[in-house]
Design a protein around this motif. Structure first.
Motif, PDB file in Angstrom:
ATOM      1  N   ARG A   1       0.621  -0.562   0.322  1.00  0.00           N
ATOM      2  CA  ARG A   1       0.293  -0.061  -0.158  1.00  0.00           C
ATOM      3  C   ARG A   1       1.008   1.251   0.267  1.00  0.00           C
ATOM      4  N   LEU A   2       2.651   1.060   0.817  1.00  0.00           N
ATOM      5  CA  LEU A   2       2.519   2.657   0.709  1.00  0.00           C
ATOM      6  C   LEU A   2       3.362   2.524  -0.751  1.00  0.00           C
ATOM      7  N   THR A   3       3.571   1.553  -1.833  1.00  0.00           N
ATOM      8  CA  THR A   3       4.460   1.952  -2.972  1.00  0.00           C
ATOM      9  C   THR A   3       2.922   2.870  -3.734  1.00  0.00           C
TER      10      THR A   3
ATOM     11  N   LEU B   1      -0.005   0.792  26.046  1.00  0.00           N
ATOM     12  CA  LEU B   1      -0.478   2.209  26.119  1.00  0.00           C
ATOM     13  C   LEU B   1       0.575   3.402  25.297  1.00  0.00           C
ATOM     14  N   MET B   2       1.913   3.178  26.177  1.00  0.00           N
ATOM     15  CA  MET B   2       2.706   3.771  25.899  1.00  0.00           C
ATOM     16  C   MET B   2       3.165   3.503  24.269  1.00  0.00           C
ATOM     17  N   VAL B   3       3.229   2.605  23.631  1.00  0.00           N
ATOM     18  CA  VAL B   3       3.642   1.749  22.397  1.00  0.00           C
ATOM     19  C   VAL B   3       2.687   2.650  21.036  1.00  0.00           C
ATOM     20  N   PHE B   4       1.090   2.079  22.140  1.00  0.00           N
ATOM     21  CA  PHE B   4      -0.145   2.585  21.361  1.00  0.00           C
ATOM     22  C   PHE B   4      -0.597   4.027  20.908  1.00  0.00           C
ATOM     23  N   GLY B   5       0.599   4.552  21.867  1.00  0.00           N
ATOM     24  CA  GLY B   5       0.381   5.872  21.447  1.00  0.00           C
ATOM     25  C   GLY B   5       1.509   6.943  20.587  1.00  0.00           C
ATOM     26  N   ALA B   6       2.978   5.933  20.454  1.00  0.00           N
ATOM     27  CA  ALA B   6       3.790   6.173  19.064  1.00  0.00           C
ATOM     28  C   ALA B   6       3.094   5.440  18.203  1.00  0.00           C
ATOM     29  N   LEU B   7       2.163   4.753  17.548  1.00  0.00           N
ATOM     30  CA  LEU B   7       1.761   3.821  16.154  1.00  0.00           C
ATOM     31  C   LEU B   7       1.518   5.408  15.616  1.00  0.00           C
ATOM     32  N   PRO B   8       2.224   4.901  14.309  1.00  0.00           N
ATOM     33  CA  PRO B   8       1.813   5.599  12.917  1.00  0.00           C
ATOM     34  C   PRO B   8       0.621   5.804  13.143  1.00  0.00           C
ATOM     35  N   PRO B   9      -0.035   6.616  12.267  1.00  0.00           N
ATOM     36  CA  PRO B   9      -1.553   6.880  11.552  1.00  0.00           C
ATOM     37  C   PRO B   9      -1.661   6.068  10.837  1.00  0.00           C
TER      38      PRO B   9
ATOM     39  N   ALA C   1       2.827  13.630  10.749  1.00  0.00           N
ATOM     40  CA  ALA C   1       3.618  12.158  10.810  1.00  0.00           C
ATOM     41  C   ALA C   1       4.554  12.263  12.966  1.00  0.00           C
ATOM     42  N   VAL C   2       4.951  14.216  12.794  1.00  0.00           N
ATOM     43  CA  VAL C   2       4.980  14.684  14.001  1.00  0.00           C
ATOM     44  C   VAL C   2       4.264  14.323  14.984  1.00  0.00           C
ATOM     45  N   ALA C   3       3.398  14.997  14.598  1.00  0.00           N
ATOM     46  CA  ALA C   3       1.893  15.502  16.187  1.00  0.00           C
ATOM     47  C   ALA C   3       1.857  14.276  16.373  1.00  0.00           C
ATOM     48  N   ARG C   4       1.112  13.179  14.990  1.00  0.00           N
ATOM     49  CA  ARG C   4       0.694  11.983  16.293  1.00  0.00           C
ATOM     50  C   ARG C   4       1.017  10.633  17.021  1.00  0.00           C
ATOM     51  N   PRO C   5       2.420  10.499  16.815  1.00  0.00           N
ATOM     52  CA  PRO C   5       2.956   9.812  17.894  1.00  0.00           C
ATOM     53  C   PRO C   5       3.317  10.909  19.246  1.00  0.00           C
ATOM     54  N   VAL C   6       3.457  11.729  19.152  1.00  0.00           N
ATOM     55  CA  VAL C   6       3.904  12.950  19.986  1.00  0.00           C
ATOM     56  C   VAL C   6       2.420  13.390  21.347  1.00  0.00           C
TER      57      VAL C   6
ATOM     58  N   LEU D   1       1.801   8.234   4.694  1.00  0.00           N
ATOM     59  CA  LEU D   1       3.652   7.366   4.328  1.00  0.00           C
ATOM     60  C   LEU D   1       4.395   8.474   4.729  1.00  0.00           C
ATOM     61  N   ILE D   2       4.563   9.113   4.909  1.00  0.00           N
ATOM     62  CA  ILE D   2       5.771   9.769   5.870  1.00  0.00           C
ATOM     63  C   ILE D   2       5.284   9.315   7.665  1.00  0.00           C
ATOM     64  N   GLY D   3       4.106   9.001   8.090  1.00  0.00           N
ATOM     65  CA  GLY D   3       4.327   8.790   9.725  1.00  0.00           C
ATOM     66  C   GLY D   3       4.364   7.531   9.507  1.00  0.00           C
ATOM     67  N   ASN D   4       4.350   7.180   8.781  1.00  0.00           N
ATOM     68  CA  ASN D   4       4.993   5.266   8.725  1.00  0.00           C
ATOM     69  C   ASN D   4       6.697   5.327   8.734  1.00  0.00           C
ATOM     70  N   LEU D   5       6.391   6.135   7.883  1.00  0.00           N
ATOM     71  CA  LEU D   5       8.914   5.846   7.933  1.00  0.00           C
ATOM     72  C   LEU D   5       8.720   6.837   8.990  1.00  0.00           C
ATOM     73  N   ALA D   6       8.256   7.347  10.019  1.00  0.00           N
ATOM     74  CA  ALA D   6       8.751   8.115  10.371  1.00  0.00           C
ATOM     75  C   ALA D   6       8.383   6.940  12.161  1.00  0.00           C
TER      76      ALA D   6
END
Length: 290
Positions: free
Chosen positions: A197-199, A241-249, A213-218, A272-277
């Motif tokens: 899907r990322l392609t 919960l901490m890992v859940f909070g850091a997951l990308p979009p 990409a930054v706002a979602r995990p922060v 795309l950028i969120g999953n790379l981050a």
């Protein structure tokens, strides 16, 4: 610690990378496989986890409510950020609110914390999934009928699994094994499909993609840390919960944006950028949680 984090994340990103390379090379049509995953394999995974005789939903009620607060809180802060930076809230808010707790969250929970972490991870997935198919769909189209959420196979599997678990019904072991085997297909297929899907995603706006990409995990990790101060959770649940909070979009955000014509190219950039981050944010979350 670093070696352990790398060993946890390597299978996830390796399978996703294989999917990405195959997607770039041969452009496979995974529409039928993805439909089977959403309609059969993921519901089997959810049912097997919730209908397990060792699963008791009451034990996870604090985690359930904390997850609900984290998802809603992320949405509110995403809406505020969209207003602050001049983006359409319907474009920016869903990717901040709904993370990749299916494709990445479930396999990451099992690899990092063992099979015993699958049940609480499914509870968190259940909360996010129900909200995404109800409020998330309504947010993009106010004419959406919320009753349609009960037609989603993973939602039906959630209800059925909870009913069996609460009633104390013990499913015939060979049948449960068959359901579990079907569910086991879902995790590697989700990761592989994520890579493919990322392609297909395109970066339409780098600034918006980087912001998301930054706002979602922060936002997610900050809310997780705050909620853990307010609600007592077991050590494993705190880490989850901490890992859940850091997951990308979630990739599903792009699919919803495309379906409801809500600037899908911009949402694709965030996803795309969120999953790379996530290559940077997930090791941080694991270091904090382990």
């Amino acid at each position: 610690m670093l070696l352990r984090i790398v060993s946890i994340l390597f299978p996830l990103f390796a399978i996703t990378a294989v999917g990405y390379l195959v997607g770039k090379r041969s452009r496979p049509d995974l529409s039928h496989a993805n439909k089977l995953n959403l309609d059969v394999f993921v519901p089997a995974l959810v049912f097997a986890a919730l209908a397990n005789k060792s699963f008791h939903i009451v034990e996870y009620l604090p985690l359930l409510w904390v997850t609900l607060a984290l998802v809603i809180g992320s949405g509110l802060l995403g809406w505020a950020a969209a207003k602050l930076f001049g983006y359409a809230p319907k474009t920016f808010m869903p990717p901040i609110m709904f993370n990749n707790c299916g494709n990445l969250g479930l396999p990451l929970a099992v690899l990092a914390f063992g099979e015993q972490a699958l049940a609480p991870a499914v509870v968190m997935f259940m909360v996010s999934n129900l909200l995404h198919f109800s409020f998330g769909a309504w947010l993009l189209d106010h004419h959406t009928r919320l009753i349609n959420v009960w037609k989603v196979p993973s939602v039906l599997a959630t209800v059925a699994g909870l009913a069996v678990g609460i009633a104390g019904i013990e499913v015939w072991q060979p049948a449960m094994l068959a359901i579990k085997m079907l569910g086991d297909i879902s995790i590697p297929l989700m990761l592989f499909a994520l890579g493919v899907r990322l392609t297909e995603s395109r970066i339409a706006e780098i600034r918006l993609g980087l912001l998301g990409a930054v706002a979602r995990p922060v936002i997610g990790m900050a809310l997780a840390a705050g909620l853990m101060l307010l609600v007592p959770l077991a050590p494993q649940e705190r880490a989850l919960l901490m890992v859940f909070g850091a997951l990308p979009p979630a990739v599903l955000n792009y699919m919803f944006a495309e379906r409801y014509h809500q600037e899908p190219e911009k949402v694709a950039s965030i996803v795309l950028i969120g999953n790379l981050a996530a290559l940077g944010f997930l090791p941080l979350a694991l270091a904090l949680g382990l």
